[in-house]
Design a protein around this motif. Structure first.
Motif, short mmCIF file in Angstrom:
data_model
loop_
_atom_site.label_atom_id
_atom_site.label_comp_id
_atom_site.label_asym_id
_atom_site.label_seq_id
_atom_site.Cartn_x
_atom_site.Cartn_y
_atom_site.Cartn_z
N LEU A 100 -11.83 -144.53 7.33
CA LEU A 100 -10.68 -143.84 7.92
C LEU A 100 -9.43 -144.16 7.11
CD1 LEU A 100 -11.42 -145.01 11.54
CD2 LEU A 100 -11.28 -142.61 10.94
N THR A 151 1.76 -144.49 8.12
CA THR A 151 2.86 -144.60 9.05
C THR A 151 4.16 -144.77 8.27
OG1 THR A 151 3.68 -145.75 11.03
CG2 THR A 151 2.77 -147.13 9.29
N ASN A 186 7.24 -144.87 14.23
CA ASN A 186 6.36 -146.03 14.16
C ASN A 186 4.93 -145.73 14.61
OD1 ASN A 186 8.16 -147.85 13.08
ND2 ASN A 186 9.04 -148.30 15.06
N GLN A 187 4.54 -144.49 14.60
CA GLN A 187 3.19 -144.16 15.01
C GLN A 187 2.26 -144.13 13.79
OE1 GLN A 187 1.15 -140.40 17.00
NE2 GLN A 187 2.90 -141.03 18.15
N PHE A 188 1.04 -144.57 14.00
CA PHE A 188 0.01 -144.48 12.97
C PHE A 188 -0.70 -143.15 13.09
CE2 PHE A 188 -0.57 -148.66 10.93
CZ PHE A 188 0.34 -149.41 11.65
N PHE A 193 -4.03 -141.10 11.82
CA PHE A 193 -5.34 -141.34 11.25
C PHE A 193 -5.99 -140.05 10.78
CE2 PHE A 193 -6.53 -145.74 12.15
CZ PHE A 193 -5.54 -146.11 13.04
N GLY A 194 -6.78 -140.15 9.71
CA GLY A 194 -7.67 -139.07 9.33
C GLY A 194 -8.89 -139.09 10.24
N THR A 195 -9.74 -138.09 10.10
CA THR A 195 -10.92 -137.99 10.96
C THR A 195 -12.06 -138.88 10.50
OG1 THR A 195 -11.66 -136.10 9.67
CG2 THR A 195 -10.45 -135.63 11.70
N GLY A 196 -11.94 -139.44 9.27
CA GLY A 196 -12.98 -140.32 8.77
C GLY A 196 -13.99 -139.61 7.88
N TYR A 203 -6.10 -146.80 21.88
CA TYR A 203 -6.46 -145.56 21.23
C TYR A 203 -7.68 -144.95 21.92
CZ TYR A 203 -3.60 -146.64 17.07
OH TYR A 203 -2.56 -146.91 16.20
N GLN A 254 -10.91 -142.62 20.79
CA GLN A 254 -11.60 -142.06 19.64
C GLN A 254 -12.79 -141.23 20.13
OE1 GLN A 254 -13.29 -144.79 16.71
NE2 GLN A 254 -13.04 -143.26 15.09
N GLN A 296 -13.99 -138.00 15.31
CA GLN A 296 -12.54 -137.89 15.11
C GLN A 296 -11.93 -139.25 14.83
OE1 GLN A 296 -10.54 -135.69 18.21
NE2 GLN A 296 -12.20 -134.20 18.39
N GLY A 297 -10.72 -139.24 14.31
CA GLY A 297 -9.99 -140.47 14.13
C GLY A 297 -9.37 -140.93 15.43
N PRO A 298 -8.97 -142.18 15.50
CA PRO A 298 -8.33 -142.69 16.73
C PRO A 298 -7.04 -141.94 17.04
CG PRO A 298 -8.99 -144.50 15.27
CD PRO A 298 -9.14 -143.23 14.49
N LEU A 351 -3.61 -142.30 19.35
CA LEU A 351 -2.83 -143.27 20.12
C LEU A 351 -2.59 -142.77 21.53
CD1 LEU A 351 -1.15 -145.94 20.06
CD2 LEU A 351 0.83 -144.49 19.55
N ASP A 353 5.70 -146.36 23.31
CA ASP A 353 5.31 -144.96 23.12
C ASP A 353 4.13 -144.65 24.01
OD1 ASP A 353 4.49 -142.91 20.16
OD2 ASP A 353 4.51 -142.44 22.29
N SER A 408 3.66 -141.15 24.77
CA SER A 408 3.83 -139.70 24.77
C SER A 408 2.50 -138.94 24.83
CB SER A 408 4.61 -139.26 23.52
OG SER A 408 3.96 -139.70 22.34
N GLN A 409 1.40 -139.55 24.40
CA GLN A 409 0.11 -138.86 24.40
C GLN A 409 -0.81 -139.38 25.50
OE1 GLN A 409 -1.27 -137.24 20.43
NE2 GLN A 409 -0.35 -139.15 19.74
N LEU A 468 -10.32 -147.86 22.09
CA LEU A 468 -10.07 -148.96 21.16
C LEU A 468 -8.73 -149.62 21.50
CD1 LEU A 468 -10.99 -147.06 17.91
CD2 LEU A 468 -12.26 -149.02 18.78
N PRO A 501 4.86 -151.32 14.00
CA PRO A 501 4.57 -150.74 12.68
C PRO A 501 5.76 -150.91 11.75
CG PRO A 501 3.81 -149.29 14.40
CD PRO A 501 4.56 -150.39 15.08
#
Lengths: 112, 114
Positions: A88, A92, A98-100, A102-105, B35, B37, B41-43, B45, B56, B58-59, B91, B99
């Motif tokens: 993955l 950021t 400050n959010q990470f 991610f790609g889908t892997g 997170y 997952q 798909q990727g994780p 947040l 945060d 928001s999601q 996760l 961050p």
């Protein structure tokens, strides 16, 4: 358009091959770039962490960041069956809440 | 150094039931993340805590998901009532500071909603 795009694969290579994994991104504000390895039924494990453009090497792993092209890569030299996992990318910035992201892997299998 | 601990590792529930997950971050890590997952798909947040405050969320689907981090250490994530689409791996991750500090992930809780 997704923030981060990553080819899901699957990618299958013979043992000893050089593997190239890639991600593209759309937000030029990203400054910090990471690669995680995730084995089946495990949490992601941090492999590489880089800031801004350039290369970083750690053993058989090399991470490259090209901010002008919004493109990052992870190279694995002398690949081993134990490298079989999902990889993955994540990124950021202090300017993106400050959010990470991610790609889908990419799923990789190294065949002995 | 002990890693991020999560429990349970697996959980199967029926839709409309409730479920709770627990996370214990790495000692000294002020920032904690949950997170979701979904397979392939990727994780994604759900919520980020800085000590025991929310940074945060928001999601986070707040009509059914809730999370707390008491005393700025352990955290719980709850789903009530669960839907089929909540089937995923949840996760927990922690970092020394917000961050862009590196995140370290726990093994995850695999939730199946039937």
């Amino acid at each position: 358009q997704k923030e981060v795009e990553q080819d899901p694969g699957p990618l299958s290579v013979p043992e000893g091959a050089i593997v190239s994994l890639n991600c593209t991104y759309s937000n030029s504000a990203f400054q910090y770039f990471m690669w995680y390895r995730q084995y089946s039924r495990k949490g992601p494990e941090l492999l590489m962490y880089t800031y801004s453009s350039g290369n970083k090497e750690d053993g058989r792993f090399t991470a490259q960041v090209d901010k002008s092209s919004k493109y990052i890569s992870l190279f694995i030299r002398d690949s081993q069956p134990s490298d079989s996992a999902t990889y993955l990318c994540a990124m950021t910035s202090t300017n993106t809440g400050n959010q990470f992201y991610f790609g889908t892997g990419t799923s990789l299998t190294v065949i002995p | 150094e002990a890693g991020v601990a999560q429990s349970p590792r697996y959980k199967i529930i029926e839709k409309r039931q409730s479920v709770a997950f627990w996370c214990n971050p790495i000692s000294g890590h002020a920032t904690l993340y949950w997170y979701q997952q979904i397979l392939g798909q990727g994780p994604k947040l759900l919520i980020q805590f800085q000590n025991n405050g929310v940074v945060d969320d928001s999601q986070l689907p707040k009509d059914r998901f809730s999370a707390e981090r008491l005393k700025g250490v352990d955290s719980t994530l709850k789903i009530q009532p669960a839907k089929l689409e909540d089937s995923a791996v949840y996760l927990c991750a922690s970092s020394l500071a917000p961050p862009p500090y590196e995140q370290y992930f726990g093994p995850g809780t695999r939730l199946t909603v039937t």
